[in-house]
Design a protein around this motif. Sequence first.
Motif, PDB file in Angstrom:
ATOM      1  N   UNK A 440       0.843  -1.209   0.000  1.00  0.00           N
ATOM      2  CA  UNK A 440       0.000   0.000   0.000  1.00  0.00           C
ATOM      3  C   UNK A 440       0.872   1.251   0.000  1.00  0.00           C
ATOM      4  N   UNK A 441       1.922   1.188   0.814  1.00  0.00           N
ATOM      5  CA  UNK A 441       2.839   2.333   0.909  1.00  0.00           C
ATOM      6  C   UNK A 441       3.508   2.585  -0.445  1.00  0.00           C
ATOM      7  N   UNK A 442       3.951   1.495  -1.068  1.00  0.00           N
ATOM      8  CA  UNK A 442       4.635   1.612  -2.359  1.00  0.00           C
ATOM      9  C   UNK A 442       3.708   2.233  -3.406  1.00  0.00           C
ATOM     10  N   UNK A 443       2.449   1.775  -3.420  1.00  0.00           N
ATOM     11  CA  UNK A 443       1.487   2.303  -4.395  1.00  0.00           C
ATOM     12  C   UNK A 443       1.236   3.785  -4.156  1.00  0.00           C
ATOM     13  N   UNK A 444       1.140   4.159  -2.890  1.00  0.00           N
ATOM     14  CA  UNK A 444       0.874   5.561  -2.597  1.00  0.00           C
ATOM     15  C   UNK A 444       2.035   6.447  -3.021  1.00  0.00           C
ATOM     16  N   UNK A 445       3.249   5.939  -2.812  1.00  0.00           N
ATOM     17  CA  UNK A 445       4.419   6.721  -3.243  1.00  0.00           C
ATOM     18  C   UNK A 445       4.424   6.880  -4.761  1.00  0.00           C
ATOM     19  N   UNK A 446       4.091   5.786  -5.448  1.00  0.00           N
ATOM     20  CA  UNK A 446       4.024   5.833  -6.914  1.00  0.00           C
ATOM     21  C   UNK A 446       3.014   6.866  -7.382  1.00  0.00           C
ATOM     22  N   UNK A 447       1.872   6.855  -6.701  1.00  0.00           N
ATOM     23  CA  UNK A 447       0.768   7.770  -7.051  1.00  0.00           C
ATOM     24  C   UNK A 447       1.193   9.224  -6.862  1.00  0.00           C
ATOM     25  N   UNK A 448       1.865   9.480  -5.732  1.00  0.00           N
ATOM     26  CA  UNK A 448       2.317  10.848  -5.455  1.00  0.00           C
ATOM     27  C   UNK A 448       3.328  11.297  -6.502  1.00  0.00           C
ATOM     28  N   UNK A 449       4.222  10.380  -6.852  1.00  0.00           N
ATOM     29  CA  UNK A 449       5.235  10.685  -7.863  1.00  0.00           C
ATOM     30  C   UNK A 449       4.568  11.064  -9.185  1.00  0.00           C
ATOM     31  N   UNK A 450       3.536  10.271  -9.535  1.00  0.00           N
ATOM     32  CA  UNK A 450       2.832  10.507 -10.797  1.00  0.00           C
ATOM     33  C   UNK A 450       2.133  11.871 -10.761  1.00  0.00           C
ATOM     34  N   UNK A 451       1.540  12.184  -9.608  1.00  0.00           N
ATOM     35  CA  UNK A 451       0.863  13.477  -9.492  1.00  0.00           C
ATOM     36  C   UNK A 451       1.844  14.630  -9.635  1.00  0.00           C
ATOM     37  N   UNK A 452       3.033  14.428  -9.041  1.00  0.00           N
ATOM     38  CA  UNK A 452       4.058  15.478  -9.142  1.00  0.00           C
ATOM     39  C   UNK A 452       4.459  15.667 -10.602  1.00  0.00           C
ATOM     40  N   UNK A 453       4.635  14.531 -11.315  1.00  0.00           N
ATOM     41  CA  UNK A 453       5.043  14.617 -12.726  1.00  0.00           C
ATOM     42  C   UNK A 453       3.966  15.260 -13.576  1.00  0.00           C
ATOM     43  N   UNK A 454       2.707  14.921 -13.260  1.00  0.00           N
ATOM     44  CA  UNK A 454       1.597  15.474 -14.041  1.00  0.00           C
ATOM     45  C   UNK A 454       1.480  16.975 -13.827  1.00  0.00           C
ATOM     46  N   UNK A 455       1.939  17.450 -12.674  1.00  0.00           N
ATOM     47  CA  UNK A 455       1.831  18.881 -12.387  1.00  0.00           C
ATOM     48  C   UNK A 455       2.785  19.691 -13.258  1.00  0.00           C
ATOM     49  N   UNK A 456       3.862  19.065 -13.733  1.00  0.00           N
ATOM     50  CA  UNK A 456       4.799  19.775 -14.612  1.00  0.00           C
ATOM     51  C   UNK A 456       4.226  19.738 -16.023  1.00  0.00           C
ATOM     52  N   UNK A 457       4.100  20.890 -16.654  1.00  0.00           N
ATOM     53  CA  UNK A 457       3.537  20.918 -17.998  1.00  0.00           C
ATOM     54  C   UNK A 457       4.654  20.934 -19.023  1.00  0.00           C
ATOM     55  N   UNK A 458       4.852  19.780 -19.680  1.00  0.00           N
ATOM     56  CA  UNK A 458       5.951  19.673 -20.634  1.00  0.00           C
ATOM     57  C   UNK A 458       5.532  20.161 -22.013  1.00  0.00           C
ATOM     58  N   UNK A 459       4.218  20.260 -22.253  1.00  0.00           N
ATOM     59  CA  UNK A 459       3.778  20.534 -23.628  1.00  0.00           C
ATOM     60  C   UNK A 459       4.039  21.985 -24.014  1.00  0.00           C
ATOM     61  N   UNK A 460       4.373  22.166 -25.276  1.00  0.00           N
ATOM     62  CA  UNK A 460       4.676  23.511 -25.763  1.00  0.00           C
ATOM     63  C   UNK A 460       3.421  24.364 -25.762  1.00  0.00           C
ATOM     64  N   UNK A 461       2.297  23.761 -26.162  1.00  0.00           N
ATOM     65  CA  UNK A 461       1.063  24.538 -26.250  1.00  0.00           C
ATOM     66  C   UNK A 461       0.231  24.309 -24.999  1.00  0.00           C
ATOM     67  N   UNK A 462       0.877  24.525 -23.855  1.00  0.00           N
ATOM     68  CA  UNK A 462       0.214  24.234 -22.592  1.00  0.00           C
ATOM     69  C   UNK A 462      -1.107  24.976 -22.490  1.00  0.00           C
TER      70      UNK A 462
END
Length: 564
Positions: A440-462
Amino acid sequence: MACRGSRGPRVFLPFLYPSIFGPNGSHISRFNLAVHGRRHASTDPSAPAQDDIEYATTRLNPSPDDYSMPNFADKAKLTLHAGPGGHGCISFLREAYMADGPPNGGDGGHGGSIYIQAVHSETSLHKLARRKFARAGRGKSGQGSAKGGQRGEDVILSVPVGTVVREISRDDPEAVEEYLTKKRRKRRREPVAVEMDEDGEPIEDPDRKKWILYPGMSSSERKRVELPDLPIRDRLLKQPKAPVYLDLSRPTPRPILLAAGGLGGLGNPHFVSKNLRKPMFATRGENAMTMEIEMELKLLADVGLVGLPNAGKSTLLRAVTNSRARVGNWAFTTLQPNIGTVVLDNNKGRPVVKSFKVTAEDVSDDPWAEPAEPELQQRTKFTIADIPGLIEGAHLDRGLGIAFLRHVERAGVLAFVIDLGNGNAVEALKALWLEVGLYAQMREEEEQQREREAAIDWSASAGETIQSDFWTSSGVAKTTTAGAGLHIAGKPWFVVATKGDLPGAQENFAELRDYLAAVTRGDEPHPSGVEGAWIKDCAAIPVSAINGHGVDRVIHWTVGLLDG
Ligand SMILES: Nc1nc2c(ncn2[C@@H]2O[C@H](COP(=O)(O)OP(=O)(O)OP(=O)(O)O)[C@@H](O)[C@H]2O)c(=O)[nH]1
Ligand SMILES: [Mg+2]
């Protein structure tokens, strides 16, 4: 409810029936005590060892080769190629006595798109895992006599309910082009010198590549031809915003767009103007996007069986359902999850076990519609997932690891199957909870990591693209992280203490029952150590699955927890 195929040896197990026999055993007859004493007194040297007990081959004690194992894959990676658009056509009307007719080139067909749909009829991702890529059809080019090209064929990927889809990467040449064109147009308005390449030659306008010129033109005509600005066109379908993340935990009434096909090119009649009556050009079809996705199936069973290898999980599944899961007296008999269905109404409409579930039925055909009001419905069945066994240190990838826990992660109830004849039951339960907690802990860490990555907008036409927001607008929501470890430890759970027929089971069970009573009272911490975990009514149900004894109580208890 009669247990299926319970035709084992006639072993009398009073502690499996506490409601009939008082805790002090006062109702046990002399005959029963004699039988009981012979089978369970572990101190009795004449007692048969576990391996010496002969069981007839029945449905609950099948030979190891009597099983069915459907094709199954819970992971798949796919590269999606949306269809490019067909080219527009350059053509002119030719008729008798009309040598110089007007332009009549047809438009190119649009490329096919790729969609995904979660359906109940699929149970595994193995077909997609084998496929590696999905390619939508290319749009056909337009033809003379104003004949439009045919549309490319769409592809719909059917996946089981419970699939999570993640985008790994995408290559969208049109989005890049759009961005560069906008930049160029802005610059064109300001007077700048013509760009030169390394050899000092003027760089050809990249927009020119998007045009098709009449093949009969000479090279000097080609150089001289004046092309208008590329028309700005509305997209039929907006590409979903990157990165795509879909959690298809309900069947989707309509397919969801993953990759839209390219637009078809425009035929030459589109470019007729006052000054230009015979345009000798048309536009090319758009290139289509390529996207790499990863799919993960998390089975959606109501109950998840968690236990050490060889604990008797598959036998229990066979005892309460019609499953033909493999059973064998060695560790890791089960290598892939099995799902069984417990029928509560004998398929005759009359409930044997009364149970109700709250449903917000997704019958609406409109994915953007408000979710329906939940209503109470008679439960006629529930499903159980049996997964490969966990061993101590499974989180360190020992045994088959803990990845299979994803299949019980979404179960409403967890049933810990513990072998009473194999070591201390309390220790076994603690070891299992430790692995589950770490998962459960591992999944939650993965989820948080994914949320952090999603918060960064890599697209040019953000922020410029509009997505088909099924996943956010219709309540098929992203998994939200609960308090640390609570998304599993917060679930109702109970223990199925199996192999109650083995010597020493009774003492082991008594210790387990006392421990669970202490956990319920709050005297002992939850075995996972997670604060605020579910400890409302931690129970242990003794069964002898191989004989089908006590399994009805497992069903009743489960239904109680599911309804609760
Ligand atoms: N005596 C006795 N043996 C049992 C009982 N339930 C299961 N067994 C035996 O225990 C062995 C293991 O049973 P399985 O159902 O394959 O165990 P499992 O937990 O699914 O094992 P894995 O798939 O390897 O994790 C088999 O030989 C069963 O016949 C029981 O109630 N009593
Ligand atoms: Mg098994």
